[in-house]
Design a protein around this motif. Structure first.
Motif, mmCIF file in Angstrom:
data_model
loop_
_atom_site.group_PDB
_atom_site.id
_atom_site.type_symbol
_atom_site.label_atom_id
_atom_site.label_comp_id
_atom_site.label_asym_id
_atom_site.label_seq_id
_atom_site.Cartn_x
_atom_site.Cartn_y
_atom_site.Cartn_z
ATOM 1 N N ASP A 1 0.805 -1.213 0.000
ATOM 2 C CA ASP A 1 0.000 0.000 0.000
ATOM 3 C C ASP A 1 0.846 1.275 0.000
ATOM 4 O OD1 ASP A 1 1.041 -0.096 2.535
ATOM 5 O OD2 ASP A 1 -0.870 -0.168 3.590
ATOM 6 N N ALA B 1 -4.106 0.603 3.606
ATOM 7 C CA ALA B 1 -4.439 -0.556 2.777
ATOM 8 C C ALA B 1 -5.940 -0.681 2.577
ATOM 9 C CB ALA B 1 -3.882 -1.830 3.415
ATOM 10 N N ARG C 1 -7.198 2.030 0.136
ATOM 11 C CA ARG C 1 -6.821 1.724 -1.242
ATOM 12 C C ARG C 1 -7.630 0.554 -1.787
ATOM 13 N NH1 ARG C 1 -0.522 2.087 -2.676
ATOM 14 N NH2 ARG C 1 -1.498 1.409 -4.605
ATOM 15 N N LYS D 1 -8.358 -7.766 1.555
ATOM 16 C CA LYS D 1 -7.947 -7.004 0.377
ATOM 17 C C LYS D 1 -8.171 -7.817 -0.900
ATOM 18 C CE LYS D 1 -3.809 -4.635 -1.427
ATOM 19 N NZ LYS D 1 -3.390 -5.545 -2.504
#
Length: 248
Positions: free
Chosen positions: A158, A190, A193, A236
């Protein structure tokens, strides 16, 4: 509530400070925050007390009566991420900045972070994270942090080389749209994003702790951090967002 509080400008920026047993730090930190944000205008300060058993509440009470800040208190110990979330939920500002209650983050850095987002330009960051220059911690803490950041960077990629810095500024609405879990404050770049939000980083000052004692143990924090890291890595990979358009 004082007339001073009633006559303030509309809140543009909310400052959220999680604290636990920081009685000697809270008022000096409040003074610094107020001095730093005079040029910004339209701000509020929220301290979130995570069940302190020292004089934190006593020290803050006169400032609350004077309308200088709001204080939230957890009914049981819930941790720093929960304290951040409580403060963000109660905030009135469109933008929120967090900083640690130990006095090591410098409030004088806040205007520079806010300047990156206050123009409202397209593509401007939704989160601005601080990167601490010249860490004023023990050697063991610095090495532990350096190792942890290297590991997490290899997984999350990130661009954040200092996830432990408590000084972060972000859009309130975007934060509240994120999934909550117990250590999310260390993974905000993170998470932002992963949800398609632009992120930026700014070098910030770091100061030695002058009062009180640290609440963290390197080994315990490290072991818990490994589990959290794997969870965020999974999250993620599983976050698949698609652009949307409104039908007119």
């Amino acid at each position: 509530m004082s007339n001073l509080a009633e006559n303030r400008e509309p809140v543009r920026l909310s400052v959220v400070v999680p604290v636990f047993n920081e009685a000697d730090n809270v008022l000096p930190l409040l003074d610094e925050i107020e001095r730093a944000l005079i040029p910004v205008g339209g701000f509020e300060v929220i301290f979130v007390d995570d069940q302190s058993d020292d004089d934190t509440q006593v020290r803050l009470a006169p400032a609350v009566l004077a309308g200088r800040l709001r204080v939230l208190r957890h009914n049981r110990r819930s941790g720093q991420s929960a304290a951040v979330r409580s403060g963000v939920k109660a905030a009135h500002g469109e933008w929120v900045v967090t900083l640690d209650g130990d006095g090591q983050n410098d409030p004088a850095d806040i205007p520079a972070l806010f300047a990156l987002v206050s123009g409202g330009k397209a593509g401007s960051p939704m989160l601005v994270g601080g990167l601490r220059k010249k860490r004023q911690d023990s050697l063991s803490k610095r090495w532990a942090s350096k190792f942890a950041n290297a590991v997490r960077q290899s997984f999350l990629q990130d661009g954040c080389t200092d996830s432990g810095c408590g000084l972060k500024l972000f859009r309130r609405e975007a934060f509240l749209d994120l999934p909550f879990f117990g250590a999310m404050h260390r993974f905000l770049p993170a998470l932002f994003r992963a949800h398609g939000h632009p992120v930026a980083y700014v070098p910030v000052n770091h100061r030695p702790r002058e009062r009180g004692v640290s609440k963290y143990n390197n080994w315990r924090r490290g072991l818990i951090g490994v589990v959290d890291l794997l969870g965020v890595y999974w999250l993620k990979r599983r976050t698949k967002l698609s652009p949307t358009s409104e039908q007119l």
